[in-house]
Motif scaffolding. Sequence first.
Motif, PDB file in Angstrom:
ATOM      1  N   GLY A  66      33.362  55.826 -22.088  1.00 12.73           N
ATOM      2  CA  GLY A  66      33.306  55.609 -20.649  1.00 12.73           C
ATOM      3  C   GLY A  66      32.664  54.286 -20.291  1.00 12.73           C
ATOM      4  N   ILE A  67      32.003  53.652 -21.260  1.00  6.00           N
ATOM      5  CA  ILE A  67      31.325  52.385 -21.009  1.00  6.00           C
ATOM      6  C   ILE A  67      32.228  51.206 -21.378  1.00  6.00           C
ATOM      7  N   CYS A  68      33.012  51.361 -22.455  1.00  5.93           N
ATOM      8  CA  CYS A  68      33.836  50.228 -22.881  1.00  5.93           C
ATOM      9  C   CYS A  68      35.301  50.621 -23.091  1.00  5.93           C
ATOM     10  N   PRO A  69      35.936  51.269 -22.113  1.00  5.74           N
ATOM     11  CA  PRO A  69      37.345  51.646 -22.284  1.00  5.74           C
ATOM     12  C   PRO A  69      38.278  50.443 -22.394  1.00  5.74           C
ATOM     13  N   VAL A  70      37.944  49.341 -21.709  1.00  2.43           N
ATOM     14  CA  VAL A  70      38.812  48.161 -21.736  1.00  2.43           C
ATOM     15  C   VAL A  70      38.889  47.598 -23.154  1.00  2.43           C
ATOM     16  N   ALA A  71      37.769  47.617 -23.847  1.00  3.03           N
ATOM     17  CA  ALA A  71      37.757  47.125 -25.225  1.00  3.03           C
ATOM     18  C   ALA A  71      38.747  47.920 -26.069  1.00  3.03           C
ATOM     19  N   TYR A  72      38.720  49.236 -25.925  1.00  3.18           N
ATOM     20  CA  TYR A  72      39.653  50.069 -26.695  1.00  3.18           C
ATOM     21  C   TYR A  72      41.087  49.790 -26.281  1.00  3.18           C
ATOM     22  N   GLN A  73      41.330  49.639 -24.989  1.00  5.78           N
ATOM     23  CA  GLN A  73      42.690  49.403 -24.526  1.00  5.78           C
ATOM     24  C   GLN A  73      43.255  48.093 -25.067  1.00  5.78           C
ATOM     25  N   PHE A  74      42.451  47.035 -25.012  1.00  9.12           N
ATOM     26  CA  PHE A  74      42.998  45.740 -25.405  1.00  9.12           C
ATOM     27  C   PHE A  74      43.083  45.583 -26.925  1.00  9.12           C
ATOM     28  N   SER A  75      42.143  46.154 -27.670  1.00  7.83           N
ATOM     29  CA  SER A  75      42.287  46.106 -29.128  1.00  7.83           C
ATOM     30  C   SER A  75      43.549  46.864 -29.527  1.00  7.83           C
ATOM     31  N   ALA A  76      43.816  47.988 -28.846  1.00  3.60           N
ATOM     32  CA  ALA A  76      45.029  48.766 -29.138  1.00  3.60           C
ATOM     33  C   ALA A  76      46.276  47.965 -28.774  1.00  3.60           C
ATOM     34  N   CYS A  77      46.284  47.357 -27.575  1.00  8.13           N
ATOM     35  CA  CYS A  77      47.440  46.560 -27.150  1.00  8.13           C
ATOM     36  C   CYS A  77      47.725  45.442 -28.151  1.00  8.13           C
ATOM     37  N   LEU A  78      46.670  44.719 -28.554  1.00  9.66           N
ATOM     38  CA  LEU A  78      46.868  43.587 -29.464  1.00  9.66           C
ATOM     39  C   LEU A  78      47.441  44.055 -30.797  1.00  9.66           C
ATOM     40  N   ALA A  79      46.959  45.182 -31.304  1.00  9.53           N
ATOM     41  CA  ALA A  79      47.436  45.664 -32.599  1.00  9.53           C
ATOM     42  C   ALA A  79      48.899  46.094 -32.512  1.00  9.53           C
ATOM     43  N   ILE A  80      49.256  46.802 -31.441  1.00  3.15           N
ATOM     44  CA  ILE A  80      50.649  47.242 -31.286  1.00  3.15           C
ATOM     45  C   ILE A  80      51.560  46.029 -31.083  1.00  3.15           C
ATOM     46  N   GLU A  81      51.107  45.097 -30.244  1.00  4.59           N
ATOM     47  CA  GLU A  81      51.924  43.896 -29.988  1.00  4.59           C
ATOM     48  C   GLU A  81      52.059  43.070 -31.274  1.00  4.59           C
TER      49      GLU A  81
END
Lengths: 431, 209
Positions: A66-81
């Motif tokens: 709940g504190i760093c959801p953006v970090a998880y979202q963007f690391s995931a996006c970068l890996a998938i991309e």
Amino acid sequence: MSTAPRELTVPMLARVEGEGGMHVVVQDGRAVEVQLRIFEPPRFFEGFLRGRSYLEPPDITARICGICPVAYQFSACLAIEDACGVVVPEELRLLRRLLYCGEWIESHALHVFMLHLPDLLGYDGAIEMAADHRGLVESALRMKRAGNELMTVVGGRSVHPVNVRVGGFHRLPEPAALRALRPMLSAALDDALAAVPLLARQEYPDLEQPHLYVALDAGHGYPLESGAALVTSSGLTVPVSSFGTHIVEHQVGHSHALQGRFDGQPYLVGPLARYSLHFAALSPVAQQVASAAGLGRTCRNPFRSILVRLVELVHALVEALAIIDAWDGAPVAAVPVEPRAAEGHGATEAPRGLLYHRYRIDGSGTILAAQIVPPTAQNQPAIEADLRAVVEANLGLDDEALTRACETAIRTYDPCISCATHFLRLTVDRR
Amino acid sequence: MSRAEADDRRILVVGIGNPDRADDAIGPAVLGLVAEQLALRALGARARPAGGSAPRAPLPPCRLVVLPDPMRLVDELDGCELAIVVDAVVAAGPGAQQPGAVLLLGTGQGQPALPVAPDPTAGGTHGLGLPAALELARALGRMPDRVAVVGVVAQQLAPGAPMSAQVRAAIPTAAMQVVGLLATEAAADALHPGDPPPWLPHPVGTLDP
């Protein structure tokens, strides 16, 4: 003749994000056993992700924290991309950076002023501190609110943003809505700058630690929303895709979290590493704050990490304002990302440090394997090393004072132990 | 701020929790049902059939807010006179209530703090728990006159797990508790405008679902 072992136990550490415990045994003037015991939900999430669509990790992994959801979202996006051979256009990278600034502002304001500062000023917590420093706490809430608002406008909501997708965003924010954030962000910057003298004049314990520092490169400025390589204080540059070649996670008996080691040795990610490796990439205002706070171009004292976080808070506010001022829209909210059978790697700089994701997907986009390495797991051996140093340097203290010193040392790392559960049990027991 | 805006800020109904952490979802779930009930009451008050039974009194204007983080409550309480907060509760120790039990606790300006369990893990699953957020609001001069906490005893809080059957069954009871508190407020305001009803001591008690 050896003395009887001294076992120190503190069952609960407040003001940290996560659930776990710590156990210390002292004998003959040495901390013979230091264990940081933590639980780590990301392990479960790696299981949840197998068999899901390649488009789902940003939304699923955002729920880890709940504190760093953006970090998880963007690391995931970068890996998938990365797996799909896509790089988002520059405008979308900047918008990601802006959203990430919101997360840093929110997280750093919370940690600096509500979690770490009470230790420095001698209070049990923010509530007690508020009685004597109401204006300071009010300003911390204003700064946090500015981060929340930025996340709401760009991310769709302030916790677990819903506007992020693989390839970009679901919709672009209205330029007028972005500009409307300016007064709040400017006020937050004023609040952060006003706090510098107070933090600069505090006494910080002497503790210089020789940890290997690891952070993303500064190819797009101070490391944040993307990076092609890891850089280290030993001079190595390692492509993100080689993360697993150098960083190996080990299971230890006393913790549910895997502990990371870089080429076999403990290492540190997070503000101290970023700052020391990339001082030159900070904005001029942030560099001036560092100087006013008494920091050099590097910092190896974990107790002074509060100053480094304040510098990063200022930097994030300055960057957010600059991106908003220059924002001229983007041609598209997202670019197409077609699946292909491949493996992809992505890393970003969460407020607490490097967050790495790896996904293997098949030709239809089904996830076959997922790996998530959060910063606190990587830092666990370094935190234990620091605790050992703190205990051995303060053996003359009574149990209560030594316990408090240990708690303070752990809190300097702002550990996000579980990224979903919320308590750390610290046990310090003298025998 | 207009009179209408000030009226809307006067009463706050908050659901705290993470929808993806099993019984921690109780706050948002109860708020959903409360919103439905408020909408039905508003419709019923406008569409009274000729010769039909008297409509139930409309509920007072209020803000409904779902918060994943109790600390955000400190901001939301600013300018508020009555706050009704729904949250999951971890009950521990001998005599602990069963999962799904609905508890009603009260605090407020000039009132004692919420009773905090000696084991901080019983305080909830959030970084800054609800009692701490309320006490921070008090320290900052933002504590409302009256705060009612409708707590539902949780059975499990694992990430990704579904809500337990016992806690799911408690959603209507907890929602009706919130609606009842709002109705009491409306009735008291109608009888004695500007004079709030006598406030809850704590703990008020346990309501079985």
